[in-house]
Design a protein around this motif. Sequence first.
Motif, short mmCIF file in Angstrom:
data_model
loop_
_atom_site.label_atom_id
_atom_site.label_comp_id
_atom_site.label_asym_id
_atom_site.label_seq_id
_atom_site.Cartn_x
_atom_site.Cartn_y
_atom_site.Cartn_z
N UNK A 5 0.83 -1.21 0.00
CA UNK A 5 0.00 0.00 0.00
C UNK A 5 0.86 1.25 0.00
N UNK A 6 1.94 1.24 0.78
CA UNK A 6 2.85 2.40 0.77
C UNK A 6 3.50 2.57 -0.59
N UNK A 7 3.86 1.46 -1.23
CA UNK A 7 4.45 1.53 -2.57
C UNK A 7 3.44 2.09 -3.58
N UNK A 8 2.19 1.66 -3.48
CA UNK A 8 1.14 2.17 -4.37
C UNK A 8 1.01 3.68 -4.23
N UNK A 9 0.88 4.18 -3.01
CA UNK A 9 0.71 5.62 -2.82
C UNK A 9 1.98 6.38 -3.19
N UNK A 10 3.13 5.78 -2.96
CA UNK A 10 4.38 6.40 -3.39
C UNK A 10 4.42 6.58 -4.90
N UNK A 11 4.00 5.57 -5.65
CA UNK A 11 3.99 5.69 -7.11
C UNK A 11 2.91 6.66 -7.59
N UNK A 12 1.80 6.75 -6.86
CA UNK A 12 0.80 7.74 -7.22
C UNK A 12 1.37 9.16 -7.08
N UNK A 13 2.14 9.38 -6.01
CA UNK A 13 2.81 10.67 -5.83
C UNK A 13 3.82 10.89 -6.94
N UNK A 14 4.58 9.85 -7.29
CA UNK A 14 5.60 9.94 -8.33
C UNK A 14 4.98 10.33 -9.67
N UNK A 15 3.90 9.68 -10.05
CA UNK A 15 3.23 9.97 -11.32
C UNK A 15 2.67 11.39 -11.31
N UNK A 16 2.05 11.78 -10.19
CA UNK A 16 1.46 13.12 -10.09
C UNK A 16 2.52 14.20 -10.22
N UNK A 17 3.64 14.04 -9.52
CA UNK A 17 4.72 15.04 -9.61
C UNK A 17 5.24 15.11 -11.04
N UNK A 18 5.42 13.97 -11.69
CA UNK A 18 5.91 13.97 -13.07
C UNK A 18 4.93 14.66 -14.02
N UNK A 19 3.65 14.40 -13.87
CA UNK A 19 2.67 15.04 -14.75
C UNK A 19 2.59 16.55 -14.53
N UNK A 39 11.16 11.10 -7.58
CA UNK A 39 11.71 9.94 -6.85
C UNK A 39 11.92 10.29 -5.38
N UNK A 40 12.39 11.48 -5.11
CA UNK A 40 12.52 11.92 -3.71
C UNK A 40 11.14 11.97 -3.06
N UNK A 41 10.14 12.45 -3.79
CA UNK A 41 8.77 12.46 -3.27
C UNK A 41 8.25 11.07 -2.98
N UNK A 42 8.58 10.11 -3.83
CA UNK A 42 8.17 8.72 -3.60
C UNK A 42 8.80 8.19 -2.31
N UNK A 43 10.08 8.41 -2.13
CA UNK A 43 10.78 7.91 -0.94
C UNK A 43 10.24 8.58 0.32
N UNK A 44 10.04 9.89 0.26
CA UNK A 44 9.51 10.62 1.42
C UNK A 44 8.11 10.12 1.75
N UNK A 45 7.28 9.89 0.74
CA UNK A 45 5.92 9.40 0.97
C UNK A 45 5.96 8.04 1.66
N UNK A 46 6.82 7.15 1.19
CA UNK A 46 6.88 5.82 1.80
C UNK A 46 7.37 5.87 3.24
N UNK A 47 8.34 6.75 3.53
CA UNK A 47 8.85 6.87 4.90
C UNK A 47 7.80 7.48 5.82
N UNK A 48 7.14 8.53 5.35
CA UNK A 48 6.13 9.20 6.18
C UNK A 48 4.95 8.27 6.45
#
Length: 63
Positions: A5-19, A39-48
Amino acid sequence: MDWGARLFWGFMVWVTINLVWLRFLEPVASMWVGCTVATVGLIVTMVVLKRLFPMDGAPLRTS
């Protein structure tokens, strides 16, 4: 929240930032910079999310 689930939301953040980067910041800075920021946003999202929602799915108690 489990790892998947954390990976899913991390990738959602990654895609959103890229778009958003492609829409508004591509003329100013390269897409490589946007990918790095995403990618930094993805990592931060997963840690948070790991700190906010431990494995049992309940939020941490602050008191």
